[in-house]
Scaffold this motif. Structure first.
Motif, PDB file in Angstrom:
ATOM      1  N   ASP A 151       0.834  -1.198   0.000  1.00  0.00           N
ATOM      2  CA  ASP A 151       0.000   0.000   0.000  1.00  0.00           C
ATOM      3  C   ASP A 151       0.871   1.252   0.000  1.00  0.00           C
ATOM      4  N   LYS A 152       2.107   1.070   0.462  1.00  0.00           N
ATOM      5  CA  LYS A 152       2.927   2.241   0.782  1.00  0.00           C
ATOM      6  C   LYS A 152       4.405   1.931   0.587  1.00  0.00           C
ATOM      7  N   ILE A 153       5.174   2.945   0.222  1.00  0.00           N
ATOM      8  CA  ILE A 153       6.626   2.825   0.326  1.00  0.00           C
ATOM      9  C   ILE A 153       7.136   3.899   1.279  1.00  0.00           C
ATOM     10  N   LYS A 154       8.146   3.522   2.041  1.00  0.00           N
ATOM     11  CA  LYS A 154       8.789   4.484   2.930  1.00  0.00           C
ATOM     12  C   LYS A 154      10.197   4.732   2.405  1.00  0.00           C
ATOM     13  N   ILE A 155      10.429   5.957   1.961  1.00  0.00           N
ATOM     14  CA  ILE A 155      11.738   6.297   1.400  1.00  0.00           C
ATOM     15  C   ILE A 155      12.759   6.354   2.526  1.00  0.00           C
ATOM     16  N   ASP A 156      13.813   5.586   2.391  1.00  0.00           N
ATOM     17  CA  ASP A 156      14.812   5.493   3.452  1.00  0.00           C
ATOM     18  C   ASP A 156      15.455   6.847   3.731  1.00  0.00           C
ATOM     19  N   ARG A 157      15.772   7.059   5.009  1.00  0.00           N
ATOM     20  CA  ARG A 157      16.286   8.375   5.367  1.00  0.00           C
ATOM     21  C   ARG A 157      17.695   8.631   4.837  1.00  0.00           C
ATOM     22  N   SER A 158      18.393   7.597   4.390  1.00  0.00           N
ATOM     23  CA  SER A 158      19.726   7.832   3.825  1.00  0.00           C
ATOM     24  C   SER A 158      19.641   8.742   2.584  1.00  0.00           C
ATOM     25  N   PHE A 159      18.522   8.680   1.860  1.00  0.00           N
ATOM     26  CA  PHE A 159      18.356   9.568   0.704  1.00  0.00           C
ATOM     27  C   PHE A 159      18.250  11.021   1.133  1.00  0.00           C
ATOM     28  N   LEU A 160      17.522  11.221   2.239  1.00  0.00           N
ATOM     29  CA  LEU A 160      17.324  12.594   2.704  1.00  0.00           C
ATOM     30  C   LEU A 160      18.613  13.159   3.272  1.00  0.00           C
ATOM     31  N   GLU A 161      19.376  12.298   3.940  1.00  0.00           N
ATOM     32  CA  GLU A 161      20.618  12.748   4.569  1.00  0.00           C
ATOM     33  C   GLU A 161      21.538  13.440   3.574  1.00  0.00           C
ATOM     34  N   SER A 162      21.636  12.856   2.378  1.00  0.00           N
ATOM     35  CA  SER A 162      22.579  13.408   1.408  1.00  0.00           C
ATOM     36  C   SER A 162      21.912  14.374   0.428  1.00  0.00           C
ATOM     37  N   MET A 163      20.594  14.583   0.611  1.00  0.00           N
ATOM     38  CA  MET A 163      19.836  15.345  -0.373  1.00  0.00           C
ATOM     39  C   MET A 163      20.356  16.759  -0.574  1.00  0.00           C
ATOM     40  N   GLU A 164      20.702  17.438   0.532  1.00  0.00           N
ATOM     41  CA  GLU A 164      21.078  18.837   0.404  1.00  0.00           C
ATOM     42  C   GLU A 164      22.462  19.018  -0.213  1.00  0.00           C
ATOM     43  N   THR A 165      23.311  18.004  -0.008  1.00  0.00           N
ATOM     44  CA  THR A 165      24.687  18.198  -0.456  1.00  0.00           C
ATOM     45  C   THR A 165      24.893  17.793  -1.915  1.00  0.00           C
ATOM     46  N   THR A 166      24.146  16.827  -2.381  1.00  0.00           N
ATOM     47  CA  THR A 166      24.353  16.408  -3.760  1.00  0.00           C
ATOM     48  C   THR A 166      23.056  16.454  -4.563  1.00  0.00           C
ATOM     49  N   GLY A 167      23.150  16.941  -5.764  1.00  0.00           N
ATOM     50  CA  GLY A 167      21.988  17.037  -6.625  1.00  0.00           C
ATOM     51  C   GLY A 167      21.409  15.687  -6.989  1.00  0.00           C
ATOM     52  N   GLU A 168      22.266  14.673  -7.067  1.00  0.00           N
ATOM     53  CA  GLU A 168      21.785  13.344  -7.477  1.00  0.00           C
ATOM     54  C   GLU A 168      20.737  12.793  -6.515  1.00  0.00           C
ATOM     55  N   SER A 169      20.979  12.970  -5.210  1.00  0.00           N
ATOM     56  CA  SER A 169      20.028  12.446  -4.234  1.00  0.00           C
ATOM     57  C   SER A 169      18.670  13.107  -4.382  1.00  0.00           C
ATOM     58  N   ALA A 170      18.679  14.405  -4.632  1.00  0.00           N
ATOM     59  CA  ALA A 170      17.421  15.118  -4.820  1.00  0.00           C
ATOM     60  C   ALA A 170      16.682  14.566  -6.033  1.00  0.00           C
ATOM     61  N   ILE A 171      17.431  14.251  -7.084  1.00  0.00           N
ATOM     62  CA  ILE A 171      16.815  13.688  -8.292  1.00  0.00           C
ATOM     63  C   ILE A 171      16.233  12.307  -7.994  1.00  0.00           C
ATOM     64  N   LEU A 172      16.975  11.502  -7.208  1.00  0.00           N
ATOM     65  CA  LEU A 172      16.486  10.176  -6.832  1.00  0.00           C
ATOM     66  C   LEU A 172      15.193  10.260  -6.026  1.00  0.00           C
ATOM     67  N   VAL A 173      15.185  11.144  -5.037  1.00  0.00           N
ATOM     68  CA  VAL A 173      13.984  11.288  -4.210  1.00  0.00           C
ATOM     69  C   VAL A 173      12.806  11.695  -5.090  1.00  0.00           C
ATOM     70  N   HIS A 174      13.073  12.654  -5.958  1.00  0.00           N
ATOM     71  CA  HIS A 174      12.052  13.112  -6.902  1.00  0.00           C
ATOM     72  C   HIS A 174      11.487  11.928  -7.706  1.00  0.00           C
ATOM     73  N   SER A 175      12.371  11.102  -8.247  1.00  0.00           N
ATOM     74  CA  SER A 175      11.948   9.961  -9.068  1.00  0.00           C
ATOM     75  C   SER A 175      11.141   8.961  -8.250  1.00  0.00           C
ATOM     76  N   VAL A 176      11.594   8.691  -7.037  1.00  0.00           N
ATOM     77  CA  VAL A 176      10.917   7.693  -6.205  1.00  0.00           C
ATOM     78  C   VAL A 176       9.512   8.166  -5.831  1.00  0.00           C
ATOM     79  N   VAL A 177       9.384   9.449  -5.488  1.00  0.00           N
ATOM     80  CA  VAL A 177       8.060   9.964  -5.142  1.00  0.00           C
ATOM     81  C   VAL A 177       7.125   9.826  -6.337  1.00  0.00           C
TER      82      VAL A 177
END
Ligand code: C2E
Ligand code: CA
Ligand code: CA
Ligand code: CA
Length: 274
Positions: free
Chosen positions: A192-218
């Motif tokens: 019913d649900k996915i929970k995006i692991d917090r390791s993605f958020l941890e690196s989100m601000e420092t690298t653009g790639e993580s932000a793109i990954l989070v975007h794609s997963v959502v």
């Protein structure tokens, strides 16, 4: 020279000693702690994307050891799994969480389930018995599982999941993105649900790639009709970003740490009963 050698290794040795000592404490005392009701549950609220409305809570087990202080689940869950104690522990957690959840009508109660529990032949009936005994609506109960659940016997896991869902229990795929073949699991299994692991958020601000990954997963989760939760939200920048992306639900220290049940009562404006 002998002395110097010993000193050089003593820090490492002390750490090893510490780890082994802790392992021994867990091995010796966990079984009794479960039986004696010494474990506790803390609850971390899960919020709508606006960060204001609580929609559910995740139960997280805590062990205040009488001699050794708080032992974290990261330190004892793996040992409980090795020792077969995860079955009674998991049943205790679900029972306690369902009991507490009766005070919070309308809230979802999320409980972590080990792959070893899921593998038990009578897992589904054990879950349903506990839910029925507690007399709460099964649709309020959400089991959080990791990819490990479907690793060794995918057919059995699929069957158990279908059965749970048929009875109204919800299923969330925890730590999404940390495993190997999450996309395949999403297509095959009835989450019913996915929970995006917090390791993605941890690196989100420092690298653009993580932000793109989070975007794609959502977007992927939304496209598949799943509820998307982000865990480990710690900053308002992360909150704003996730909300803008269309992430449905949020959980993290920015909003609340895991807290005892009476703190959840307070957040919901429920008066203490005694
Ligand atoms: P998890 O299921 O991924 O739970 C999330 C963990 O992240 C929790 O740690 C929570 O306290 C922590 N957390 C929440 N928000 C934040 C944040 O904003 N920042 C940071 N840095 N951390 C955050 P906790 O309670 O120590 O639990 C660790 C793991 O132990 C859990 O990871 C879960 O895998 C396992 N666990 C906990 N309770 C149970 C249980 O009852 N049964 C089973 N099988 N496993 C459990
Ligand atoms: Ca979890
Ligand atoms: Ca998680
Ligand atoms: Ca985890």
């Amino acid at each position: 020279a002998k002395n110097g050698g010993r000193n050089r290794y003593s820090f490492f040795e002390r750490q090893m000693d510490e780890a082994l000592r802790l392992r021994k404490v867990v091995e010796d005392d966990l079984r009794a702690a479960i039986l004696a009701d010494e474990l506790q549950l803390h609850y971390q609220p899960q919020y709508k994307a606006n960060g204001e409305e609580i929609v559910g809570v995740e139960a997280l087990v805590r062990w205040p050891h009488p001699q050794h202080g708080w032992i974290s689940p990261q330190q004892f869950i793996a040992i409980a799994e090795e020792r077969g104690l995860i079955i009674p522990l998991g049943e205790w957690v679900l029972r306690k969480a369902c009991e507490d959840a009766k005070r919070w009508p309308g809230l979802r109660i999320a409980v972590n389930v080990s792959p070893i529990q899921f593998r038990q032949r009578d897992f589904v009936s054990s879950v349903m018995n506990i839910i029925e005994e507690a007399d709460i609506d099964p649709t309020r109960v959400e089991l959080e599982v990791t990819e490990g659940v479907v690793m060794d016997d995918a057919d059995a896991a699929e069957e158990a999941m279908m059965e749970l869902r048929a009875r109204g229990v919800r299923l969330a795929l925890d730590d999404f993105g940390t495993g190997y073949s999450s996309l395949i699991y999403l297509r095959r299994f009835a989450f019913d649900k996915i929970k995006i692991d917090r390791s993605f958020l941890e690196s989100m601000e420092t690298t653009g790639e993580s932000a793109i990954l989070v975007h794609s997963v959502v977007h992927l989760g939304r496209a598949l009709g799943l509820t998307v939760t982000a865990e480990g939200v710690e900053t308002s920048e992360q909150h704003r970003f996730l909300q803008a992306l269309g992430c449905h639900e949020l959980q993290g220290y920015l909003f609340s740490k895991p807290v005892p049940a009476h703190e959840i009562d307070k957040m919901l404006g429920i008066a203490p009963d005694e």
